[in-house]
Design an enzyme around this catalytic site. Structure first.
Site, short mmCIF file in Angstrom:
data_model
loop_
_atom_site.label_atom_id
_atom_site.label_comp_id
_atom_site.label_asym_id
_atom_site.label_seq_id
_atom_site.Cartn_x
_atom_site.Cartn_y
_atom_site.Cartn_z
CE LYS A 1 -4.41 1.06 0.09
NZ LYS A 1 -5.57 0.34 -0.44
CG ASP B 1 -7.27 3.40 -1.02
OD1 ASP B 1 -7.83 2.31 -0.96
OD2 ASP B 1 -7.26 4.20 -0.06
P1 NDP Z 1 -12.78 7.71 -2.95
O1 NDP Z 1 -11.72 8.74 -2.73
O2 NDP Z 1 -13.28 7.48 -4.34
O3 NDP Z 1 -14.05 8.03 -2.03
C1 NDP Z 1 -13.94 8.15 -0.65
C2 NDP Z 1 -15.27 8.72 -0.14
O4 NDP Z 1 -15.24 8.70 1.29
C3 NDP Z 1 -15.49 10.16 -0.55
O5 NDP Z 1 -16.86 10.40 -0.71
C4 NDP Z 1 -14.92 10.94 0.64
O6 NDP Z 1 -15.52 12.23 0.81
C5 NDP Z 1 -15.32 10.02 1.79
N1 NDP Z 1 -14.38 10.16 2.89
C6 NDP Z 1 -13.03 9.92 2.86
N2 NDP Z 1 -12.49 10.17 4.06
C7 NDP Z 1 -13.52 10.56 4.87
C8 NDP Z 1 -13.60 10.93 6.22
N3 NDP Z 1 -12.53 10.95 7.02
N4 NDP Z 1 -14.85 11.27 6.71
C9 NDP Z 1 -15.94 11.25 5.91
N5 NDP Z 1 -15.91 10.90 4.62
C10 NDP Z 1 -14.71 10.56 4.11
O7 NDP Z 1 -12.22 6.36 -2.30
P2 NDP Z 1 -12.67 4.87 -2.61
O8 NDP Z 1 -14.13 4.82 -2.81
O9 NDP Z 1 -11.76 4.33 -3.63
O10 NDP Z 1 -12.28 4.14 -1.24
C11 NDP Z 1 -13.15 4.11 -0.13
C12 NDP Z 1 -12.72 3.03 0.84
O11 NDP Z 1 -12.71 1.76 0.18
C13 NDP Z 1 -11.31 3.18 1.45
O12 NDP Z 1 -11.29 2.63 2.72
C14 NDP Z 1 -10.47 2.30 0.51
O13 NDP Z 1 -9.27 1.88 1.13
C15 NDP Z 1 -11.43 1.15 0.28
N6 NDP Z 1 -11.16 0.36 -0.91
C16 NDP Z 1 -11.15 0.92 -2.14
C17 NDP Z 1 -10.94 0.15 -3.26
C18 NDP Z 1 -11.05 0.69 -4.65
O14 NDP Z 1 -11.07 -0.12 -5.58
N7 NDP Z 1 -11.13 1.98 -4.85
C19 NDP Z 1 -10.62 -1.29 -3.13
C20 NDP Z 1 -10.73 -1.80 -1.79
C21 NDP Z 1 -10.96 -0.99 -0.73
P3 NDP Z 1 -15.10 13.47 -0.14
O15 NDP Z 1 -15.70 13.17 -1.47
O16 NDP Z 1 -15.69 14.66 0.53
O17 NDP Z 1 -13.61 13.46 -0.17
#
Ligand code: NDP
Length: 440
Positions: free
Chosen positions: A123, A163
């Site tokens: 990571k 991510d």
């Molecule tokens: P994105 O950046 O696409 O989306 C993240 C979302 O979560 C956004 O809406 C963001 O808000 C919100 N967010 C992030 N941090 C916070 C916080 N501290 N409090 C409130 N809202 C928050 O990320 P992903 O969808 O890719 O990833 C989301 C999760 O899934 C993570 O834990 C990641 O590790 C996990 N994951 C992702 C994979 C992937 O294929 N993308 C694969 C496996 C796991 P805002 O839009 O305002 O920034």
């Protein structure tokens, strides 16, 4: 001979790394309880497992649009490559530290093992805040970041992906710079755009995969997905595609959220509304609070966890459901928890699960993303492309196999199978046996 205990090793060499230690304990306790090895052998093996093979930290210097110089810290934790080349995402977020990447890298080893594909765990990312940055600033940062990272990755060494904060746009800039530096058109990154080697269904894979696993688990326990009211958190890649598949399969999605608050759809989110939100979040990179006329209510600075529902599907970030929130959720009738994000239920929250809840841990539920990344790598190395239909079918097969492997390694505790134990035991055995075969 090593005479210190695992806890002493964690305190000495991984001090103050709370999330990492919690991820280690979460697996360690299941392995101890299983009795598969003596306590001494478990400790001896975990001493090896908790040390990343390589831990990189580097300087990233870049200029903003006003010619002001910024310095960020870049990281890549190449944790374990027993099962295949290092594989895992890159996260750009202001609050990350080495702890974040070690916990995510450690989880990734087990998640990748669960997919059945030949991938080790890694990571990385940077403490760069993409919020409010122009497209040019994002591009310059990605180029500066890749100027160092390219020395340490390769299609058979380490294959990063996206991510939080790293989506198709950022992967494009990262890959473009890799090409400039090396002249090598390879599958060194996954999550690429379709025109330059990306796979069909990669964007959808994590959210769709988590929903497929939920469907499998519900079938196993004679329940139906189209009877669920679901609270989804997040409005990024994982959340929006989970919501899309949930709606497709007949579930009622009541919420989405982002770092500004929660958008509540009392009548259930529709496919048309979701289409608008996808453009707003994934293309225009705007906040949910700025979206209007959607028959929804916006609760500023609130998470979705105070509402009544059957299922909580956290897809934003780690520790987003803590002890108070899980108590509230269970009180409000939530009996099903699906971790779209990595470790969204804190270790304290997990203590409240008592067998009356169906719990699908992140390393199993969100493994669909890295599985399709694995398929992207395969397609790149054989210079071929599978259709969206083929990839979607392969994804379903992987999630079905993950379900079966969890089931084969656990039993019903209370009302439901204990999927956490099943996932931990299956993946641990695989990594443990492989490590022994490889020697020291
Ligand atoms: P994105 O950046 O696409 O989306 C993240 C979302 O979560 C956004 O809406 C963001 O808000 C919100 N967010 C992030 N941090 C916070 C916080 N501290 N409090 C409130 N809202 C928050 O990320 P992903 O969808 O890719 O990833 C989301 C999760 O899934 C993570 O834990 C990641 O590790 C996990 N994951 C992702 C994979 C992937 O294929 N993308 C694969 C496996 C796991 P805002 O839009 O305002 O920034």
């Amino acid at each position: 001979m090593n005479t210190i205990t695992l806890d002493q090793a964690l305190e000495t060499f991984h001090k103050d790394q709370v999330d990492f230690k919690s991820a280690v304990h979460e697996i360690y306790e299941d392995i101890v309880e299983s009795g598969m090895l003596s306590d001494k052998d478990i400790d001896r093996y975990f001493m090896r497992l908790i040390e990343p093979n390589r831990s990189l930290r580097f300087k990233v210097e870049w200029y903003d649009d006003n010619n002001k110089l910024h310095v960020n810290r870049g990281y890549r934790i190449q944790f374990n490559n027993a099962l295949g080349p290092y594989k895992g995402g890159l996260r750009f977020h202001k609050d990350v530290s080495e702890d974040t990447f070690k916990f995510l890298g450690f989880e990734q080893i087990f998640k990748n093992a669960l997919t059945g594909l030949p991938m080790g765990g890694a990571k990385g990312g940077a403490d760069f805040d993409p919020k409010g940055k122009s497209d040019f600033e994002i591009m310059r940062f990605c180029q500066a970041f890749m100027s160092e990272l390219y020395k340490h990755i390769g299609p058979n060494i380490d294959i990063p992906a996206g991510d939080i904060g790293v989506g198709t746009r950022e992967i494009g800039y990262l890959y473009g710079h890799y090409l400039k530096l090396t002249d090598q058109y390879t599958g060194v990154l996954t999550g690429k755009g379709y025109n330059f080697g990306g796979s069909c269904v990669r964007e959808e894979a994590t959210g769709y995969g988590a929903t497929y696993l939920l469907e499998e688990a519900l079938n196993e326990h004679q329940r139906k997905i189209d009877e669920l009211d679901v609270l989804v958190s997040g409005a990024g890649n994982v959340a929006l595609h989970a919501a899309e598949k949930l709606i497709d399969l007949g579930a009622k999605v009541l919420t989405l959220s982002d770092s500004g608050g929660t958008l509540h759809f009392p009548k259930g989110l529709t496919a048309d509304q979701l289409k608008r939100i996808k453009k707003h979040k994934l293309v225009e990179h705007k906040s949910l609070k700025d979206i209007k006329d959607l028959e929804s209510e916006f609760y500023e600075d609130k998470k979705p966890w105070g509402l009544k529902a059957d299922c909580a599907f956290p897809c934003a970030t780690q520790n987003e459901i803590d002890n108070e929130e899980i108590k509230e959720l269970i009180k409000n009738g939530v009996w099903c928890f699906v971790e779209g994000a990595n470790m969204p239920l804190s270790s304290k929250a997990l203590d409240f699960l008592d067998g009356g809840q169906l719990y699908l841990p992140g390393k199993a539920a969100n493994a669909g993303g890295v599985a399709v990344s694995g398929f992207e790598r395969t397609q790149n190395s054989i210079h071929h492309r599978f259709s969206a239909g083929e990839i979607n079918e392969r994804l379903k097969v992987v999630m079905k196999e993950i379900h079966q492997n969890c089931k084969d390694n656990t039993k019903v505790e209370g009302e439901f199978l204990n999927y956490k134990k099943g996932a931990n035991l299956y993946s641990f055995k695989k990594i443990y046996n492989t490590t022994l075969s490889l020697g020291i």
